[in-house]
Design a protein around this motif. Structure first.
Motif, mmCIF file in Angstrom:
data_model
loop_
_atom_site.group_PDB
_atom_site.id
_atom_site.type_symbol
_atom_site.label_atom_id
_atom_site.label_comp_id
_atom_site.label_asym_id
_atom_site.label_seq_id
_atom_site.Cartn_x
_atom_site.Cartn_y
_atom_site.Cartn_z
ATOM 1 N N LEU A 346 62.231 23.345 -13.131
ATOM 2 C CA LEU A 346 60.978 22.829 -13.672
ATOM 3 C C LEU A 346 60.323 23.881 -14.564
ATOM 4 N N THR A 347 59.491 23.420 -15.498
ATOM 5 C CA THR A 347 58.772 24.361 -16.346
ATOM 6 C C THR A 347 57.755 25.118 -15.499
ATOM 7 N N SER A 353 51.554 23.640 -11.169
ATOM 8 C CA SER A 353 50.693 22.500 -10.853
ATOM 9 C C SER A 353 51.078 21.884 -9.508
ATOM 10 N N ILE A 354 52.371 21.729 -9.278
ATOM 11 C CA ILE A 354 52.846 21.124 -8.032
ATOM 12 C C ILE A 354 52.551 22.045 -6.844
ATOM 13 N N LEU A 355 52.777 23.331 -7.022
ATOM 14 C CA LEU A 355 52.523 24.274 -5.930
ATOM 15 C C LEU A 355 51.036 24.308 -5.565
ATOM 16 N N SER A 357 48.902 21.837 -5.959
ATOM 17 C CA SER A 357 48.630 20.573 -5.272
ATOM 18 C C SER A 357 49.082 20.636 -3.815
ATOM 19 N N MET A 358 50.277 21.166 -3.583
ATOM 20 C CA MET A 358 50.800 21.256 -2.215
ATOM 21 C C MET A 358 49.992 22.244 -1.375
ATOM 22 N N GLU A 359 49.512 23.325 -2.012
ATOM 23 C CA GLU A 359 48.699 24.290 -1.292
ATOM 24 C C GLU A 359 47.384 23.652 -0.841
ATOM 25 N N LEU A 360 46.758 22.865 -1.734
ATOM 26 C CA LEU A 360 45.508 22.200 -1.399
ATOM 27 C C LEU A 360 45.694 21.160 -0.295
ATOM 28 N N GLN A 361 46.926 20.552 -0.252
ATOM 29 C CA GLN A 361 47.231 19.563 0.783
ATOM 30 C C GLN A 361 47.599 20.223 2.111
#
Length: 376
Positions: A346-347, A353-355, A357-361
């Motif tokens: 992935l770029t 961005s994904i990391l 999001s997952m950290e916030l979840q």
């Protein structure tokens, strides 16, 4: 290569199909130097060797016709052979195991059975890091001239075989089915590549289905063919621990790689270490342990690129495809961003961005710029 005629094949299969204790049947083959001669010796000689009456009755009946036909057809294909206890090609390392099989059905380069080998085993539910370690250890050990033995199972086993092949080294897959059948189906291509470049071996004749009881039994062959067994990842109750126990009973080395205390697939390794297995962190630790047995110091290989092989692991059902890719690439130990980028392709912007999001979840934890799955 062992060349046998059809009467000798029928006699070998008769001894296999008769069942009963292996030791008396091995004694008969060793004494008479062929299955045909041992079969012709008759019931009195069979009983003197220790065969009970029921086994003698089955031996007089001969081989199961279907087993004989399937094996005869299988032997017509190049690279296939049946190796019996009394054959000079029977692996010397396996001879020292009390429960060694009477026959081996081999497909591929059977000369590998005489090479020094290391078993690499572990859980089917391997983590990304576990698969990578199995692959890397197998590459290094194969590059050092050791055959890598495993069981072709999903997870650690498959990664070990892949690593040996990637290093252009030797690998032996011990099967819980007939040598002509592939289990699991996902390893059909790997099964074919090992037959072409390594060796498939089984104590079960062609056509034998992969039954549950076959897999613990085949573990004794994995351990028996090797100078030692390396456990990469294993749960508290795991077939890999059975292989390690067989190795101990055969007087072989056992090594284990420690893991995160949050990884349930590391508990079996930690148990082995507590029980006396050697803790190893690098393939060189294994090679140094084996140096006295090998009678030499194994040379350092040329540098090779790190393997990108990763395994599928359980994923939360509510993730989209890119999130699942990142989740699969994460392990139980902290991983730097560049490693995640290499594993996911992935770029950097998309990965960050994904990391986030997952950290916030609450799914991902970041420590000193390294990422790991949140325990629990």
């Amino acid at each position: 290569m062992v060349n046998i005629d059809m009467p000798e094949l029928a006699a070998r299969l008769a001894f296999l199909c008769a069942g009963g204790r292996r030791a008396p049947r091995r004694e008969l083959l060793q004494k008479h130097r062929s299955a045909s001669a041992a079969l012709a010796a008759g019931p009195q000689a069979w009983r003197a060797a220790g065969l009970i009456e029921d086994v003698c009755i089955r031996l007089r009946r001969g081989a199961d016709p279907e087993v004989w036909l399937r094996t005869a057809e299988w032997l017509q294909r190049p690279g296939n052979q049946v190796i019996a206890w009394h054959d000079p090609d029977y692996p010397a390392a396996l001879r020292t195991v009390s429960s060694a099989p009477l026959l081996l059905f081999a497909s591929g380069d059977a000369t590998l059975l005489q090479d020094p080998a290391v078993a690499i085993v572990g859980t089917r539910s391997a983590s990304v890091g576990g698969r990578a370690l199995a692959n890397q250890f197998a590459q290094r050990l194969a590059s050092a001239g050791l055959a890598v033995v495993s069981g072709l199972a999903a997870g650690i086993d498959g990664a070990a075989h892949e690593g040996a092949l990637e290093a252009a080294g030797s690998t032996i897959a011990v099967l819980g089915s007939g040598p002509d059948l592939c289990y699991p189906a996902q390893h059909r291509d790997l099964h074919a590549r090992i037959a072409a470049k390594g060796l498939l071996v089984s104590e079960y004749p062609p056509g034998t289905q992969p039954l549950r009881d076959h897999f613990p039994a085949r573990n004794r062959i994995i351990a028996g063919l090797a100078l030692g067994t390396l456990v990469v990842e294993a749960a508290a109750r795991s077939g890999a621990l059975i292989t390690a126990q067989f190795a101990v009973e055969a007087g072989r080395e056992v090594w284990a790689i420690p893991g995160s205390v949050h990884n349930p697939q590391a508990r079996g390794c930690h148990r082995l270490i507590r029980d006396g297995a050697q803790l190893v962190e690098r393939a060189e630790d294994v090679l140094l342990s084996l140096a006295p047995a090998l009678g030499r110091v194994v040379a350092q290989p040329a540098r090779r690129p790190a393997s990108r092989a990763i395994a599928a692991i359980p994923l939360p059902e509510d993730l989209d495809s890119d999130h699942k890719t990142v989740w699969s690439a994460l392990g139980h130990d902290p991983i730097p961003m560049d490693t995640l980028a290499d594993r996911t392709a992935l770029t950097p912007a998309r990965l960050s961005s994904i990391l986030l999001s997952m950290e916030l979840q609450g799914r991902v934890k970041v420590t000193h710029g390294r990422y790991l799955r949140t325990p629990g």
